[in-house]
Design a protein around this motif. Sequence first.
Motif, PDB file in Angstrom:
ATOM      1  N   ASP A 135      -0.041   0.289   8.007  1.00 62.25           N
ATOM      2  CA  ASP A 135      -1.470  -0.013   8.121  1.00 62.25           C
ATOM      3  C   ASP A 135      -2.244   0.487   6.904  1.00 62.25           C
ATOM      4  N   ALA A 136      -1.720   1.530   6.260  1.00 61.73           N
ATOM      5  CA  ALA A 136      -2.365   2.060   5.060  1.00 61.73           C
ATOM      6  C   ALA A 136      -1.954   1.311   3.795  1.00 61.73           C
ATOM      7  N   GLY A 137      -1.071   0.334   3.948  1.00 58.66           N
ATOM      8  CA  GLY A 137      -0.641  -0.452   2.801  1.00 58.66           C
ATOM      9  C   GLY A 137       0.420   0.203   1.949  1.00 58.66           C
ATOM     10  N   VAL A 138       1.127   1.195   2.494  1.00 62.43           N
ATOM     11  CA  VAL A 138       2.163   1.897   1.742  1.00 62.43           C
ATOM     12  C   VAL A 138       3.524   1.277   2.039  1.00 62.43           C
ATOM     13  N   PRO A 139       4.274   0.845   1.037  1.00 62.91           N
ATOM     14  CA  PRO A 139       5.642   0.369   1.274  1.00 62.91           C
ATOM     15  C   PRO A 139       6.496   1.482   1.880  1.00 62.91           C
ATOM     16  N   VAL A 140       7.431   1.082   2.748  1.00 65.36           N
ATOM     17  CA  VAL A 140       8.231   2.065   3.488  1.00 65.36           C
ATOM     18  C   VAL A 140       9.716   1.770   3.326  1.00 65.36           C
ATOM     19  N   ILE A 141      10.475   2.832   3.103  1.00 64.82           N
ATOM     20  CA  ILE A 141      11.937   2.807   3.158  1.00 64.82           C
ATOM     21  C   ILE A 141      12.324   3.703   4.326  1.00 64.82           C
ATOM     22  N   CYS A 142      13.051   3.154   5.301  1.00 62.54           N
ATOM     23  CA  CYS A 142      13.331   3.896   6.535  1.00 62.54           C
ATOM     24  C   CYS A 142      14.826   4.032   6.756  1.00 62.54           C
TER      25      CYS A 142
ATOM     26  N   LEU B 146      10.579  -3.675  -5.133  1.00 53.48           N
ATOM     27  CA  LEU B 146       9.284  -3.015  -5.297  1.00 53.48           C
ATOM     28  C   LEU B 146       8.685  -3.327  -6.670  1.00 53.48           C
ATOM     29  N   GLN B 147       9.529  -3.365  -7.696  1.00 55.26           N
ATOM     30  CA  GLN B 147       9.036  -3.710  -9.023  1.00 55.26           C
ATOM     31  C   GLN B 147       8.497  -5.140  -9.047  1.00 55.26           C
ATOM     32  N   GLN B 148       9.204  -6.053  -8.387  1.00 54.81           N
ATOM     33  CA  GLN B 148       8.749  -7.442  -8.347  1.00 54.81           C
ATOM     34  C   GLN B 148       7.412  -7.565  -7.622  1.00 54.81           C
ATOM     35  N   ARG B 149       7.236  -6.799  -6.540  1.00 59.19           N
ATOM     36  CA  ARG B 149       5.951  -6.810  -5.835  1.00 59.19           C
ATOM     37  C   ARG B 149       4.836  -6.279  -6.731  1.00 59.19           C
ATOM     38  N   ARG B 150       5.118  -5.227  -7.481  1.00 59.53           N
ATOM     39  CA  ARG B 150       4.117  -4.663  -8.383  1.00 59.53           C
ATOM     40  C   ARG B 150       3.729  -5.665  -9.473  1.00 59.53           C
TER      41      ARG B 150
ATOM     42  N   ARG C 131      -1.365   8.448  -0.555  1.00 57.66           N
ATOM     43  CA  ARG C 131      -1.144   7.013  -0.356  1.00 57.66           C
ATOM     44  C   ARG C 131      -1.351   6.202  -1.632  1.00 57.66           C
ATOM     45  N   ASP C 132      -2.284   6.613  -2.486  1.00 54.11           N
ATOM     46  CA  ASP C 132      -2.568   5.849  -3.703  1.00 54.11           C
ATOM     47  C   ASP C 132      -1.694   6.260  -4.883  1.00 54.11           C
ATOM     48  N   SER C 133      -0.866   7.279  -4.686  1.00 54.88           N
ATOM     49  CA  SER C 133      -0.030   7.753  -5.791  1.00 54.88           C
ATOM     50  C   SER C 133       1.460   7.549  -5.523  1.00 54.88           C
ATOM     51  N   LEU C 134       1.795   6.823  -4.444  1.00 54.58           N
ATOM     52  CA  LEU C 134       3.191   6.581  -4.094  1.00 54.58           C
ATOM     53  C   LEU C 134       3.526   5.098  -4.221  1.00 54.58           C
ATOM     54  N   ASP C 135       4.731   4.835  -4.682  1.00 48.69           N
ATOM     55  CA  ASP C 135       5.246   3.464  -4.668  1.00 48.69           C
ATOM     56  C   ASP C 135       5.960   3.159  -3.364  1.00 48.69           C
ATOM     57  N   ALA C 136       6.402   4.183  -2.645  1.00 53.64           N
ATOM     58  CA  ALA C 136       7.018   3.990  -1.333  1.00 53.64           C
ATOM     59  C   ALA C 136       7.118   5.325  -0.613  1.00 53.64           C
ATOM     60  N   LEU C 137       7.093   5.245   0.708  1.00 54.55           N
ATOM     61  CA  LEU C 137       7.304   6.391   1.578  1.00 54.55           C
ATOM     62  C   LEU C 137       8.688   6.263   2.205  1.00 54.55           C
TER      63      LEU C 137
ATOM     64  N   GLN D  13       4.815 -10.854  -7.753  1.00 48.56           N
ATOM     65  CA  GLN D  13       5.610 -11.911  -7.139  1.00 48.56           C
ATOM     66  C   GLN D  13       5.306 -11.958  -5.642  1.00 48.56           C
ATOM     67  N   ALA D  14       5.006 -13.137  -5.148  1.00 48.12           N
ATOM     68  CA  ALA D  14       4.523 -13.265  -3.772  1.00 48.12           C
ATOM     69  C   ALA D  14       5.616 -12.982  -2.748  1.00 48.12           C
ATOM     70  N   HIS D  15       6.804 -13.490  -2.991  1.00 48.00           N
ATOM     71  CA  HIS D  15       7.868 -13.351  -1.987  1.00 48.00           C
ATOM     72  C   HIS D  15       9.183 -12.945  -2.657  1.00 48.00           C
ATOM     73  N   PRO D  16       9.256 -11.744  -3.183  1.00 52.55           N
ATOM     74  CA  PRO D  16      10.520 -11.302  -3.783  1.00 52.55           C
ATOM     75  C   PRO D  16      11.620 -11.213  -2.729  1.00 52.55           C
TER      76      PRO D  16
END
Length: 391
Positions: free
Chosen positions: A103-110, A339-343, A79-85, A346-349
């Motif tokens: 819930d773990a705070g991991v960004p998701v692409i579905c 995802l880059q903007q969030r990193r 979870r701490d080594s991923l930028d997205a699941l 930026q509050a609301h990319p």
Amino acid sequence: MTADIHRPRPPLRLGFVGGALNSAVGYAHFVSSTLDNRFEVVAGCFSRHPDVNAEAGAAYAVAPERVHADWHTLLERERDSLDALVVLTPTPAHAPILATALDAGVPVICEKALATSHAQALHIQESVQRNGGFLAVTYNYTGYPMVRELRQLIRDGLLGQLQQIHVEMPQEGFLRTTDGELPHPQIWRLHDGTIPTVSLDLGVHAHHLVEFLSGQHVLEVVADQRCFGHFPTIIDDISCMARYSGGIRVNYWYGKTALGYRNGLRIRIFGSKASAQWLQAEPELLSIYHADGRREQVDRGSSGLRVASRPRYNRFKPGHPAGFVEAFANLYADIADLLQQRRQGQAHPQSEYVFGANSASAGLAFLEAVTASMHSHAWQPVAGQPPAQEQ
């Protein structure tokens, strides 16, 4: 800002849940996500079967110690080594994975469809909002440059007031035989839930394309559902008419028993000044028919383009056709930008091309209304409000 494929940047790190080499979508996601060096797949649980899991990890150049036996272990250790699941399991398995990751705070692409029902999508939507999370759903057909060009033409008023849209997505997979053998769909596709699986496979794309292009939302629908194929317990062909905001009328047809069509996705849009047509089988061409009788075909090499001539859509010069994987890669580039903007804090990319739980929820509400209309033999209102801009 729109992604520029020629500007170097370190790739973002992905973990895959599902997506083994024998899956319907796994390899397409792997190739498209890595095509422009915006992402790299660094971890995964690609299959519940150890040998298939290991095979996929090796094919995707994932270190053996980062190929995990189950998705719980994947999230716990990575979870701490991923930028997205990236969630690529069959649709019925999405909900618990998405909830745990968010819930773990991991960004998701579905992968579409997000869920199997409108209610399930609303729960996922609530999880996104509660956690301030990131969720992108992949509707890859909106990644085609000429589809995006058509969207901009509509925005700029070239077609005038939209009047009618006809979208169809016929396929043959549930009726066609191969060397005398009946088709062998994945087992989970042979069970219908609240929404028939053919709608989760195809209807979500058709609905999303209409709303993506028109900017309008569906109000009510009347529909018919049938079974024409080799699997009598499931629905495999759907037709419907829908009334949309803005006074637009939309006709839908999609199914898996139309012999001769591998994937016959076509959309025709009729306005007061012009009409347009795009076929997925000829993705580089957009046909436009004007009120004065002029007919034109445009491609990425045409003059006066609004979108499709941008460098990001021209990995190869016009005349070298781009297709399904490149369209998927365009969408992945948009997701990478967000995802880059969030990193970067930026509050609301935002992106005009990336859609999440709100849009998915609206699509599933529409598909539930399609089923309800078939049972009631009457027009059915569609629940919910038009989706807001999400990302």
